[in-house]
Motif scaffolding. Structure first.
Motif, PDB file in Angstrom:
ATOM      1  N   ALA A   1       0.840  -1.201   0.000  1.00 35.14           N
ATOM      2  CA  ALA A   1       0.000   0.000   0.000  1.00 35.14           C
ATOM      3  C   ALA A   1       0.873   1.249   0.000  1.00 35.14           C
ATOM      4  CB  ALA A   1      -0.930  -0.002   1.206  1.00 35.14           C
ATOM      5  N   PHE A   2       1.921   1.254   0.823  1.00 30.63           N
ATOM      6  CA  PHE A   2       2.786   2.428   0.897  1.00 30.63           C
ATOM      7  C   PHE A   2       3.673   2.566  -0.345  1.00 30.63           C
ATOM      8  CE2 PHE A   2       1.424   2.842   5.218  1.00 30.63           C
ATOM      9  CZ  PHE A   2       1.552   4.210   5.468  1.00 30.63           C
ATOM     10  N   GLU A   3       4.022   1.448  -0.970  1.00 31.45           N
ATOM     11  CA  GLU A   3       4.749   1.513  -2.241  1.00 31.45           C
ATOM     12  C   GLU A   3       3.896   2.196  -3.300  1.00 31.45           C
ATOM     13  OE1 GLU A   3       7.852   0.744  -3.328  1.00 31.45           O
ATOM     14  OE2 GLU A   3       8.328   0.538  -1.198  1.00 31.45           O
ATOM     15  N   THR A   4       2.592   1.887  -3.269  1.00 30.33           N
ATOM     16  CA  THR A   4       1.665   2.515  -4.224  1.00 30.33           C
ATOM     17  C   THR A   4       1.561   4.010  -3.949  1.00 30.33           C
ATOM     18  OG1 THR A   4       0.404   0.443  -4.267  1.00 30.33           O
ATOM     19  CG2 THR A   4      -0.666   2.379  -5.192  1.00 30.33           C
ATOM     20  N   VAL A   5       1.574   4.388  -2.672  1.00 28.83           N
ATOM     21  CA  VAL A   5       1.547   5.811  -2.304  1.00 28.83           C
ATOM     22  C   VAL A   5       2.767   6.527  -2.877  1.00 28.83           C
ATOM     23  CG1 VAL A   5       1.646   7.443  -0.392  1.00 28.83           C
ATOM     24  CG2 VAL A   5       0.190   5.438  -0.220  1.00 28.83           C
ATOM     25  N   LYS A   6       3.923   5.893  -2.801  1.00 27.18           N
ATOM     26  CA  LYS A   6       5.149   6.505  -3.319  1.00 27.18           C
ATOM     27  C   LYS A   6       5.048   6.739  -4.830  1.00 27.18           C
ATOM     28  CE  LYS A   6       8.213   4.549   0.210  1.00 27.18           C
ATOM     29  NZ  LYS A   6       9.275   3.573   0.494  1.00 27.18           N
ATOM     30  N   LYS A   7       4.454   5.770  -5.526  1.00 28.96           N
ATOM     31  CA  LYS A   7       4.261   5.935  -6.979  1.00 28.96           C
ATOM     32  C   LYS A   7       3.319   7.099  -7.256  1.00 28.96           C
ATOM     33  CE  LYS A   7       5.069   1.087  -8.217  1.00 28.96           C
ATOM     34  NZ  LYS A   7       4.470  -0.150  -8.773  1.00 28.96           N
ATOM     35  N   LEU A   8       2.278   7.199  -6.435  1.00 29.01           N
ATOM     36  CA  LEU A   8       1.329   8.305  -6.594  1.00 29.01           C
ATOM     37  C   LEU A   8       2.015   9.638  -6.360  1.00 29.01           C
ATOM     38  CD1 LEU A   8      -1.480   9.565  -6.868  1.00 29.01           C
ATOM     39  CD2 LEU A   8      -1.912   8.948  -4.489  1.00 29.01           C
ATOM     40  N   GLU A   9       2.858   9.688  -5.358  1.00 38.67           N
ATOM     41  CA  GLU A   9       3.576  10.928  -5.030  1.00 38.67           C
ATOM     42  C   GLU A   9       4.406  11.409  -6.218  1.00 38.67           C
ATOM     43  OE1 GLU A   9       7.465  12.220  -2.506  1.00 38.67           O
ATOM     44  OE2 GLU A   9       6.458  10.349  -1.959  1.00 38.67           O
ATOM     45  N   LYS A  10       5.055  10.466  -6.886  1.00 38.23           N
ATOM     46  CA  LYS A  10       5.889  10.839  -8.039  1.00 38.23           C
ATOM     47  C   LYS A  10       5.036  11.292  -9.211  1.00 38.23           C
ATOM     48  CE  LYS A  10       9.793   7.819  -6.903  1.00 38.23           C
ATOM     49  NZ  LYS A  10      10.576   6.640  -7.308  1.00 38.23           N
ATOM     50  N   ALA A  11       3.896  10.587  -9.419  1.00 34.59           N
ATOM     51  CA  ALA A  11       3.056  10.890 -10.574  1.00 34.59           C
ATOM     52  C   ALA A  11       2.219  12.151 -10.365  1.00 34.59           C
ATOM     53  CB  ALA A  11       2.135   9.710 -10.881  1.00 34.59           C
ATOM     54  N   ILE A  12       1.666  12.312  -9.136  1.00 32.33           N
ATOM     55  CA  ILE A  12       0.783  13.457  -8.847  1.00 32.33           C
ATOM     56  C   ILE A  12       1.231  14.075  -7.516  1.00 32.33           C
ATOM     57  CG2 ILE A  12      -1.628  14.228  -8.702  1.00 32.33           C
ATOM     58  CD1 ILE A  12      -2.445  11.496  -9.865  1.00 32.33           C
ATOM     59  N   PRO A  13       2.248  14.921  -7.538  1.00 30.95           N
ATOM     60  CA  PRO A  13       2.844  15.453  -6.294  1.00 30.95           C
ATOM     61  C   PRO A  13       1.862  16.221  -5.410  1.00 30.95           C
ATOM     62  CG  PRO A  13       4.264  15.886  -8.177  1.00 30.95           C
ATOM     63  CD  PRO A  13       2.963  15.384  -8.732  1.00 30.95           C
ATOM     64  N   ASP A  14       0.826  16.867  -5.981  1.00 23.31           N
ATOM     65  CA  ASP A  14      -0.098  17.647  -5.160  1.00 23.31           C
ATOM     66  C   ASP A  14      -1.274  16.818  -4.642  1.00 23.31           C
ATOM     67  OD1 ASP A  14      -1.280  17.279  -7.605  1.00 23.31           O
ATOM     68  OD2 ASP A  14      -2.044  19.331  -7.800  1.00 23.31           O
ATOM     69  N   SER A  15      -1.229  15.513  -4.834  1.00 23.18           N
ATOM     70  CA  SER A  15      -2.302  14.645  -4.336  1.00 23.18           C
ATOM     71  C   SER A  15      -2.279  14.580  -2.812  1.00 23.18           C
ATOM     72  CB  SER A  15      -2.135  13.228  -4.904  1.00 23.18           C
ATOM     73  OG  SER A  15      -2.940  12.308  -4.200  1.00 23.18           O
ATOM     74  N   GLU A  16      -3.470  14.614  -2.199  1.00 19.18           N
ATOM     75  CA  GLU A  16      -3.547  14.470  -0.742  1.00 19.18           C
ATOM     76  C   GLU A  16      -3.005  13.115  -0.312  1.00 19.18           C
ATOM     77  OE1 GLU A  16      -7.632  15.133   0.244  1.00 19.18           O
ATOM     78  OE2 GLU A  16      -7.503  17.309  -0.025  1.00 19.18           O
ATOM     79  N   TRP A  17      -3.221  12.102  -1.143  1.00 19.45           N
ATOM     80  CA  TRP A  17      -2.715  10.762  -0.824  1.00 19.45           C
ATOM     81  C   TRP A  17      -1.194  10.735  -0.807  1.00 19.45           C
ATOM     82  CZ3 TRP A  17      -5.019   6.321   0.789  1.00 19.45           C
ATOM     83  CH2 TRP A  17      -6.417   6.307   0.786  1.00 19.45           C
ATOM     84  N   ALA A  18      -0.571  11.573  -1.635  1.00 19.86           N
ATOM     85  CA  ALA A  18       0.895  11.597  -1.673  1.00 19.86           C
ATOM     86  C   ALA A  18       1.470  12.040  -0.337  1.00 19.86           C
ATOM     87  CB  ALA A  18       1.375  12.520  -2.784  1.00 19.86           C
ATOM     88  N   GLN A  19       0.692  12.811   0.427  1.00 20.20           N
ATOM     89  CA  GLN A  19       1.172  13.297   1.720  1.00 20.20           C
ATOM     90  C   GLN A  19       1.385  12.158   2.715  1.00 20.20           C
ATOM     91  OE1 GLN A  19       2.058  16.513   2.116  1.00 20.20           O
ATOM     92  NE2 GLN A  19       1.490  16.716  -0.046  1.00 20.20           N
ATOM     93  N   VAL A  20       0.726  11.030   2.486  1.00 21.82           N
ATOM     94  CA  VAL A  20       0.919   9.862   3.356  1.00 21.82           C
ATOM     95  C   VAL A  20       2.375   9.425   3.310  1.00 21.82           C
ATOM     96  CG1 VAL A  20       0.268   7.452   3.767  1.00 21.82           C
ATOM     97  CG2 VAL A  20      -1.470   9.109   3.054  1.00 21.82           C
TER      98      VAL A  20
END
Length: 450
Positions: free
Chosen positions: A222-241
């Motif tokens: 789950a956290f690996e997926t969050v890291k991918k999200l952070e790279k793809a969409i840096p302003d995502s609220e989920w990326a803050q996790v």
């Protein structure tokens, strides 16, 4: 509108019949045509006033004049359907479709029968044909797959429709139902991984994937997926996790707190992840007490959480570590935000005050709890204990005697009541009763050890 439709039907019927009547005498042709039209019109009239039997009689006569007419079969199907004679209705709709397979209304008639009789397997065969006329019928096919427990086909079709025309509440409900069975979750995980690779800017796919991993207790994935999200969409609220965890690991508290507040305030993020983040910050705060005010603010985000009493859980965390003042602070926060299921929290709060020898607070809080829970003996015990310590022996005796009536099948509590009653009578100078209650407590202790 209906009259215009009748005229069109008559013209179609006349055109279709021209060749068949070519070798008939003109007068006979006119006579048959007139009679057919009269019977057909009569059937429409009778159907309009819900005389379906008479409509069928007229159509049977018309069928003898002009056999194997698709429109007559279609009307027969509609009248039998109105009479709930589903077998005849389906047969006539099917006969009409064999004559004119390109008329979608004949197939719709067959589908209507399948729907009414809940014959989903038959309905699938029909709806598959209707999809050739209009792709919108794929929505119905999804429901039919669900009705026949063909979940793999349903899931594939849901994914197709989500990609081509967007999501709907009904399909999302179906999807949740399918994914509640573990064996389909791997299919969905594979699909979501592919969708992310195909369109990395679609945040919803990351969220769905994280939810599935979290549901399967695969927190690392789950956290690996969050890291991918952070790279793809840096302003995502989920990326803050992910950012929160990184900042915490590097002891960058101000940035970690900022990310944490974004996550805890988000309506999009799963509560499991929020609780995990709060727990991590709680452990961090224990080692870095200068951030306790930020912890209190973070707990405030959970005030309306119906499933978990976060303030109480944090109070318990501090109580286990014998940090009584901290425990009291969070128990009080819990009691201020909740009106039900507070017996245990009140007892924990009273114990914490007792450990700090704050007996004036114990007395006040115990009496407040008795007003709300008048049959809970533990509150009378704490009231008696506190008043004994405050040398208010008469109050202690009265409260303990009243509470003793509610003690049932609780040997430990009964022993404690007798000890405190002995203390109260000792303070009052009634040594005979003092000895009596101490003796009872001693006897109960012996029985407990046996």
């Amino acid at each position: 509108m209906k009259k215009s439709a009748f005229i069109i039907l008559f013209l179609v019927l006349q055109c279709n019949s021209a060749l068949l009547w070519a070798q008939t005498e003109p007068e006979e042709i006119k006579l048959d045509a007139d009679q057919f039209q009269e019977l057909f019109y009569e059937s429409l009239l009778q159907k309009g006033i819900e005389n379906y039997d008479k409509a069928i009689t007229a159509l049977d006569k018309a069928n003898k004049i002009k056999p194997n007419d698709a429109t007559v079969y279609f009307e027969l199907g509609k009248n039998y359907l109105a009479l709930k004679d589903y077998k005849n209705a389906y047969n006539f709709f099917e006969s009409a479709s064999k004559i004119d397979p390109k008329n979608k209304w004949f197939w719709i008639g067959m589908y209507d029968v399948s729907y009414e009789t809940k014959n989903f397997t038959q309905g699938i065969a029909t709806i598959t044909k209707l999809i050739e006329f209009d792709p919108k019928y794929k929505e119905d096919l999804t429901s039919l797959y669900m009705g026949t427990n063909q979940y793999e086909k349903a899931l594939a079709l849901i994914q197709e429709l989500n990609e081509t025309i967007g999501k709907t509440d009904r399909r999302e409900l179906y999807k949740s139902q399918i994914l509640s069975e573990g064996k389909f979750q791997n299919i969905e995980i594979t699909n979501l991984v592919a969708l992310i690779a195909k369109n990395p800017q679609e945040e919803a796919n990351y969220i769905s994937l994280m939810f599935l991993y979290s549901k399967n207790n695969e927190e690392e994935k789950a956290f690996e997926t969050v890291k991918k999200l952070e790279k793809a969409i840096p302003d995502s609220e989920w990326a803050q996790v992910s950012l929160f965890k990184n900042y915490l690991d590097t002891n960058d508290a101000p940035k970690a707190i900022k990310s944490m507040n974004v996550v805890l305030g988000s309506a999009k993020i799963d509560s499991k992840i929020k609780h995990r983040i709060l727990n991590e910050f709680l452990i961090f705060t224990e080692k870095n007490p200068q951030y306790e005010a930020d912890l209190e603010k973070a707990v405030g985000y959970f005030e309306n959480d119906k499933l978990v009493d976060v303030a109480k859980e944090i109070g318990t965390f501090f109580q286990v570590k014998k940090q009584w003042s901290q425990a009291i602070k969070y128990y009080e926060k819990s009691l201020n935000s909740r009106t039900t299921d507070t017996v245990e929290t009140n007892l924990l709060l009273l114990q914490a005050h007792t450990e700090l020898k704050q007996f004036d607070r114990v007395s006040i809080k115990a009496l407040e709890a008795i007003e709300t829970f008048p049959t809970q003996p533990q509150f009378y015990f704490y009231a008696g204990l506190a008043n004994n310590q405050l040398k208010q022996f008469k109050k202690a005796k009265d409260q303990l005697e009243m509470g003793m009536d509610y003690v049932v099948d609780n040997r430990e509590l009964e022993i404690n009541f007798n000890i405190q009653l002995g203390e109260a009578y000792n303070g009052l100078g009634d040594f005979k009763k003092k000895d009596l209650f101490f003796s009872k407590a001693s006897q109960l202790l012996k029985e407990k050890k046996q």
